[in-house]
Scaffold this motif. Sequence first.
Motif, mmCIF file in Angstrom:
data_model
loop_
_atom_site.group_PDB
_atom_site.id
_atom_site.type_symbol
_atom_site.label_atom_id
_atom_site.label_comp_id
_atom_site.label_asym_id
_atom_site.label_seq_id
_atom_site.Cartn_x
_atom_site.Cartn_y
_atom_site.Cartn_z
ATOM 1 N N TRP A 137 70.915 -35.066 49.849
ATOM 2 C CA TRP A 137 69.584 -34.531 49.547
ATOM 3 C C TRP A 137 69.049 -35.150 48.261
ATOM 4 N N LEU A 138 69.908 -35.258 47.246
ATOM 5 C CA LEU A 138 69.495 -35.865 45.978
ATOM 6 C C LEU A 138 69.215 -37.357 46.139
ATOM 7 N N GLU A 139 70.035 -38.023 46.947
ATOM 8 C CA GLU A 139 69.818 -39.457 47.179
ATOM 9 C C GLU A 139 68.458 -39.700 47.832
ATOM 10 N N LYS A 140 68.121 -38.855 48.770
ATOM 11 C CA LYS A 140 66.818 -38.986 49.432
ATOM 12 C C LYS A 140 65.691 -38.584 48.489
ATOM 13 N N LEU A 141 65.913 -37.530 47.706
ATOM 14 C CA LEU A 141 64.884 -37.005 46.814
ATOM 15 C C LEU A 141 64.480 -38.034 45.761
ATOM 16 N N PHE A 142 65.475 -38.760 45.238
ATOM 17 C CA PHE A 142 65.206 -39.699 44.143
ATOM 18 C C PHE A 142 65.360 -41.164 44.559
ATOM 19 N N THR A 143 65.431 -41.408 45.854
ATOM 20 C CA THR A 143 65.520 -42.773 46.405
ATOM 21 C C THR A 143 66.591 -43.581 45.693
ATOM 22 N N CYS A 144 67.823 -43.114 45.773
ATOM 23 C CA CYS A 144 68.921 -43.771 45.064
ATOM 24 C C CYS A 144 70.230 -43.506 45.797
ATOM 25 N N LYS A 145 71.283 -44.099 45.296
ATOM 26 C CA LYS A 145 72.634 -43.843 45.780
ATOM 27 C C LYS A 145 73.484 -43.377 44.603
ATOM 28 N N VAL A 146 74.487 -42.553 44.898
ATOM 29 C CA VAL A 146 75.386 -42.107 43.839
ATOM 30 C C VAL A 146 76.047 -43.335 43.220
ATOM 31 N N THR A 147 76.084 -43.388 41.883
ATOM 32 C CA THR A 147 76.597 -44.575 41.200
ATOM 33 C C THR A 147 78.037 -44.423 40.741
ATOM 34 N N ASN A 148 78.460 -43.193 40.422
ATOM 35 C CA ASN A 148 79.810 -42.995 39.890
ATOM 36 C C ASN A 148 80.464 -41.774 40.538
ATOM 37 N N ILE A 149 81.686 -41.976 41.031
ATOM 38 C CA ILE A 149 82.473 -40.865 41.569
ATOM 39 C C ILE A 149 83.802 -40.841 40.833
ATOM 40 N N ASN A 150 84.151 -39.669 40.301
ATOM 41 C CA ASN A 150 85.415 -39.479 39.596
ATOM 42 C C ASN A 150 86.165 -38.363 40.309
ATOM 43 N N ILE A 151 87.295 -38.713 40.931
ATOM 44 C CA ILE A 151 88.004 -37.728 41.743
ATOM 45 C C ILE A 151 89.498 -37.993 41.678
ATOM 46 N N PRO A 152 90.329 -36.954 41.503
ATOM 47 C CA PRO A 152 91.780 -37.166 41.527
ATOM 48 C C PRO A 152 92.258 -37.393 42.963
#
Length: 384
Positions: A137-152
């Motif tokens: 939803w955020l990617e569509k809302l702001f016309t972008c892709k997630v840039t950073n994922i931090n996950i164990p």
Amino acid sequence: MYLNPEFKFAKLPWLAGQRLFRNMNVVDLMNIAQASPSTDWLTQIASVPTNFSVTFVSSDRFFQDHWDIRMDFRDNDAFIWHLWPNATQIVGARIKWMVGNHKLVTKIGRKKSEREPTIIHSFMVGFQKTLFEIVEWLEKLFTCKVTNINIPFPALQNCPRTARWSALRYSKNLTMTTSCADSEWIVAILKERHAQNCKTFIGEVEIGRPRDISVEALSSLTYRSGRLNFNLLSFDYFLEYVKNLMASDDERFLILRARIPDWTIEKVNEFAQKLELARSPPKTLSRTHFTSKFGDFNVTRPMFQYNQSEDIVLAFNFLVKPGDLYACMAVVRWKRKSADRIEHERQEEDARMMLEEDDEEHIEDLRDLEGTRGDYRRRATIMA
């Protein structure tokens, strides 16, 4: 400023929309957008975020694991959105956001200063699935892709749905600060991410057999500590991988432990010659540089070294097994000591040597005293 969601935002001239975005808090606009029949109006006026990060926050405390989403904008306030699997953090919340088919009981915190990001807390049902749809939803809302994922990595092990999350394949940066030894999963995701020029970092990584992967894709992985088995790969493949490692400037790197196919000393020297490594003089490196301690390798006496920069040296250590064959190599990152630290260690060494000299003099005095006592005893015996 109060704006009703029924207001026809889409009819605003583009310039007016841009001014609206710059002068209203982005969270207030999101609050309006989630209640609007369409979010196209916000998509048209919003700027692309400079950072869009998603972090899985793991805690030892019961029910404290949660997701954090952070967005930063060049021309608007940043926000951090905490997504909780329980309602303990949203006591007293009265806002209900609707994102897709998900109802999120939400609380928006008050900023203590203009420079701080706005804090949002939401309780969501369907922990992973809901998160993925919020990100979309955020990617569509702001016309972008997630840039950073931090996950164990355990979060991927414990939830196959998360391991299949498409954003893991295309986020610009993927960081796993924990250890990971799932060779098959690592190789598969590195192939996909390298094809999109994405960077991957794993704190401690172990790859049993890095086969069926290009040296370029394997080199796109950075780590603090790596255990990689090159036993079944060619000499040229390993040589190219180490060249890429030497060219990397990632400050998080500490050590590579590499299994090699039983080299002779001639092969070791050929390896060093092709990489233009210098012979490492005894004790000199530890006097001017420092590194971490590793129980399985004595890294204080490397065979070769490479000056990566004025402050960083990569030291090459080899383990020899019976038959004078070298089956394992370690590349260790050393960093230059500060002048103060070198001087402090010199003073400590001088003090230690003085104490040793004093101890030796004291022992010699005791011996002299004991000798004198012996003489007295012998004289007393004779006189008796």
